[in-house]
Design a protein around this motif. Sequence first.
Motif, mmCIF file in Angstrom:
data_model
loop_
_atom_site.group_PDB
_atom_site.id
_atom_site.type_symbol
_atom_site.label_atom_id
_atom_site.label_comp_id
_atom_site.label_asym_id
_atom_site.label_seq_id
_atom_site.Cartn_x
_atom_site.Cartn_y
_atom_site.Cartn_z
ATOM 1 N N THR A 12 0.832 -1.215 0.000
ATOM 2 C CA THR A 12 0.000 0.000 0.000
ATOM 3 C C THR A 12 0.863 1.260 0.000
ATOM 4 O O THR A 12 0.590 2.214 -0.735
ATOM 5 N N SER A 13 1.923 1.259 0.816
ATOM 6 C CA SER A 13 2.774 2.457 0.867
ATOM 7 C C SER A 13 3.556 2.638 -0.444
ATOM 8 O O SER A 13 3.738 3.756 -0.918
ATOM 9 N N LYS A 14 3.968 1.526 -1.050
ATOM 10 C CA LYS A 14 4.714 1.617 -2.316
ATOM 11 C C LYS A 14 3.826 2.060 -3.474
ATOM 12 O O LYS A 14 4.294 2.679 -4.425
ATOM 13 N N SER A 15 2.529 1.693 -3.405
ATOM 14 C CA SER A 15 1.626 1.978 -4.535
ATOM 15 C C SER A 15 1.486 3.477 -4.799
ATOM 16 O O SER A 15 1.078 3.884 -5.894
ATOM 17 N N LYS A 16 1.834 4.321 -3.801
ATOM 18 C CA LYS A 16 1.721 5.778 -3.982
ATOM 19 C C LYS A 16 2.967 6.367 -4.654
ATOM 20 O O LYS A 16 3.001 7.532 -5.009
ATOM 21 N N GLU A 17 4.008 5.523 -4.827
ATOM 22 C CA GLU A 17 5.274 6.038 -5.357
ATOM 23 C C GLU A 17 5.270 6.205 -6.875
ATOM 24 O O GLU A 17 5.836 7.131 -7.414
ATOM 25 N N SER A 18 4.651 5.245 -7.598
ATOM 26 C CA SER A 18 4.659 5.324 -9.071
ATOM 27 C C SER A 18 3.464 4.568 -9.642
ATOM 28 O O SER A 18 2.806 3.788 -8.944
ATOM 29 N N ILE A 19 3.200 4.804 -10.935
ATOM 30 C CA ILE A 19 2.098 4.119 -11.629
ATOM 31 C C ILE A 19 2.342 2.613 -11.638
ATOM 32 O O ILE A 19 1.423 1.817 -11.420
ATOM 33 N N TRP A 20 3.606 2.211 -11.900
ATOM 34 C CA TRP A 20 3.931 0.783 -11.992
ATOM 35 C C TRP A 20 3.653 0.075 -10.652
ATOM 36 O O TRP A 20 3.077 -1.013 -10.628
ATOM 37 N N GLU A 21 4.025 0.722 -9.546
ATOM 38 C CA GLU A 21 3.781 0.131 -8.225
ATOM 39 C C GLU A 21 2.278 0.059 -7.936
ATOM 40 O O GLU A 21 1.800 -0.885 -7.317
ATOM 41 N N PHE A 22 1.535 1.077 -8.444
ATOM 42 C CA PHE A 22 0.069 1.075 -8.274
ATOM 43 C C PHE A 22 -0.552 -0.099 -9.034
ATOM 44 O O PHE A 22 -1.435 -0.793 -8.525
ATOM 45 N N ILE A 23 -0.064 -0.340 -10.276
ATOM 46 C CA ILE A 23 -0.566 -1.476 -11.079
ATOM 47 C C ILE A 23 -0.239 -2.792 -10.363
ATOM 48 O O ILE A 23 -1.074 -3.704 -10.297
ATOM 49 N N LYS A 24 0.985 -2.875 -9.795
ATOM 50 C CA LYS A 24 1.381 -4.086 -9.071
ATOM 51 C C LYS A 24 0.470 -4.337 -7.866
ATOM 52 O O LYS A 24 0.101 -5.474 -7.567
ATOM 53 N N SER A 25 0.085 -3.238 -7.199
ATOM 54 C CA SER A 25 -0.805 -3.403 -6.037
ATOM 55 C C SER A 25 -2.194 -3.885 -6.478
ATOM 56 O O SER A 25 -2.832 -4.684 -5.792
ATOM 57 N N LEU A 26 -2.661 -3.398 -7.654
ATOM 58 C CA LEU A 26 -3.943 -3.875 -8.200
ATOM 59 C C LEU A 26 -3.875 -5.352 -8.552
ATOM 60 O O LEU A 26 -4.802 -6.122 -8.274
ATOM 61 N N LEU A 27 -2.759 -5.753 -9.192
ATOM 62 C CA LEU A 27 -2.568 -7.165 -9.558
ATOM 63 C C LEU A 27 -2.562 -8.041 -8.308
ATOM 64 O O LEU A 27 -3.122 -9.139 -8.301
#
Length: 758
Positions: free
Chosen positions: A50-65
């Motif tokens: 959750t904290s990483k997902s705010k860093e970049s679009i790629w991390e946000f996509i990874k959190s969705l996956l």
Amino acid sequence: MVNAGAMSGSGNLMDFLDEPFPDVGTYEDFHTIDWLREKSRDTDRHRKITSKSKESIWEFIKSLLDAWSGWVVMLLIGLLAGTLAGVIDLAVDWMTDLKEGVCLSAFWYSHEQCCWTSNETTFEDRDKCPLWQKWSELLVNQSEGASAYILNYLMYILWALLFAFLAVSLVRVFAPYACGSGIPEIKTILSGFIIRGYLGKWTLLIKTVTLVLVVSSGLSLGKEGPLVHVACCCGNFFSSLFSKYSKNEGKRREVLSAAAAAGVSVAFGAPIGGVLFSLEEVSYYFPLKTLWRSFFAALVAAFTLRSINPFGNSRLVLFYVEYHTPWYMAELFPFILLGVFGGLWGTLFIRCNIAWCRRRKTTKLGKYPVLEVIVVTAITAIIAYPNPYTRRSTSELISELFNDCGALESSQLCDYINDPNMTRPVDDIPDRPAGVGVYTAMWQLALALIFKIVITIFTFGMKIPSGLFIPSMAVGAMAGRMVGIGVEQLAYHHHDWIVFRNWCRPGADCVTPGLYAMVGAAACLVTRMTVSLVVIMFELTGGLEYIVPLMAAAVTSKWVADAFGKEGIYEAHIHLNGYPFLDVKDEFTHRTLATDVMRPRRGEPPLSVLTQDSMTVEDVETLIKETDYNGFPVVVSRDSERLIGFAQRRELILAIKNARQRQEGIVSNSIMYFTEEPPELPANSPHPLKLRRVLNLSPFTVTDHTPMETVVDIFRKLGLRQCLVTRSGRLLGIITKKDVLRHMAQMANQDPESIMFN
């Protein structure tokens, strides 16, 4: 872990779980998982994502996956479980018919498929077509007479023996875990026990193949329990593809709970019943999220099976029925009687089967599994062939017993004497006097019932895949159909009796014998389920208005069986195998205290402990070598015995091995310390080893005067492996899950040594 600066952790419970070295947080075979730690690890992992997902679009996509991975796993489980169930159904259909004959146009067609494709099949003789030939017709060109009967009889026995021999050999050589129903072990695994290989790829492959063979051999067993095992193997395989599940045993068990629901869904064509079965019977930890995912997996599995359509009737099961008459209040009495019969049969079966399985374990009989299977198969085939109700597959038998007698039925059970003046619609045939065929069918069913009751006791538990649902349902359906025909004939011949006068007029269709078979089948399942059982039966038959008779029979059956003992068949097999399973249903009412159960007891050597900063690597290695405990409490010093935390044996071994390989200056007389700061050491001392990362700083503790009732509850609800006993902060002893189970066995006057695993 190279220098003191790098080693200083934040000191929380999950400090070491940033995977500083491989295999930390994993468990050895036949050990119990630590539910609290697994939950905490997952929370940490989720927080990090959750904290990483705010860093970049790629991390946000990874959190969705990551969030969607659970649903993807459920989809894959449903697809594979549904496909395997469809393939098993088709293969069983063909191989069961292969014992009686073969299709000339295409040998891979079953009898029914062969006659569908033939242009010369008539409706009256729909089971006879020139393309399908019995073995006597094919080999000696005779279809009638004694020699043809004997040849068909011999071929039936030979095929049955061949199928059974192949099955037991495959299980023995390639996957010993593929035997049995699998549900007792699945329950144990879901409660947090590790059995490596039980849900492996080989087990999945061999169980699927041998399940087809044993069901086709005509043995008194079903495919429903093993299908739950097969679905859980699928769940284990797909969860190993996603690190979220493969690295967390607690999360993996959520997937397996949903897979069990998918297994029942395809076994009975009952998705909702499957979810309830998983919740009521097999699952230990069942959060709301798992409920939704189980529902989705069961839905996908049922949809996949429906797409394959293995029975050609656009239904998910062979015995789908529809009745056209309502039931009446007076019929509740025979329904309840069937419930009493079901409870008595369940008790008899559990006691006899467990006694036989115990004998198998403790005598030479257990050394010859292949011979046992061959002998039981030979006896089954020799006795089953002459009786048309035991010769056919059990699913077909149940299907015929459930059936309502329509105008087009050709079964012996529907051989009633018709009134020549009858002009009624086809669906509403009045009650009629029984003909010769019905009386013949009655005594054949009575013989089949006795045979099924006896042979199932010896079949369940052999070294082959064996389910219990179908044989139990067959026993109940046969008893129910006979009771149904009896009530129907009573109503026909004595319609002026006060019992029948109000609702059964002459010429009316009052009693449906098929409904009694269905109620009997529900009453005779020996698993002690009630809610999921009724829902499964209602989904099987599509009859909402028959839910009350089903509930009455299921509850009566459970009450009667509970009067003789609370254990269902799966719990009995868990206890027989000595698995450390703490059943949620068991009540503990004895007034003992933690101090009565904890170790060490009076006269025993003191507890093996580690000190926080005064033991050398060699001291710890010697302690590990000389004991077989799963972990060690860490105290301030041997004098004070003040508790600091708890260190797992496996993690200590891995940490020391890893430090010796990677860290310079670590030798046998290096001091090991579990504190934040290293202890003050002489100048020429070797480099100390910091092991704070492997220390659980918040182990679960109780005082020595805590009632055991509370301790049992804590172990049950939190899934603990061990619990430390203290008084005013000083360590007194330890209680493990095994100690709790042994104490419960002792209090119930059972052998405490029967609990074998850690």
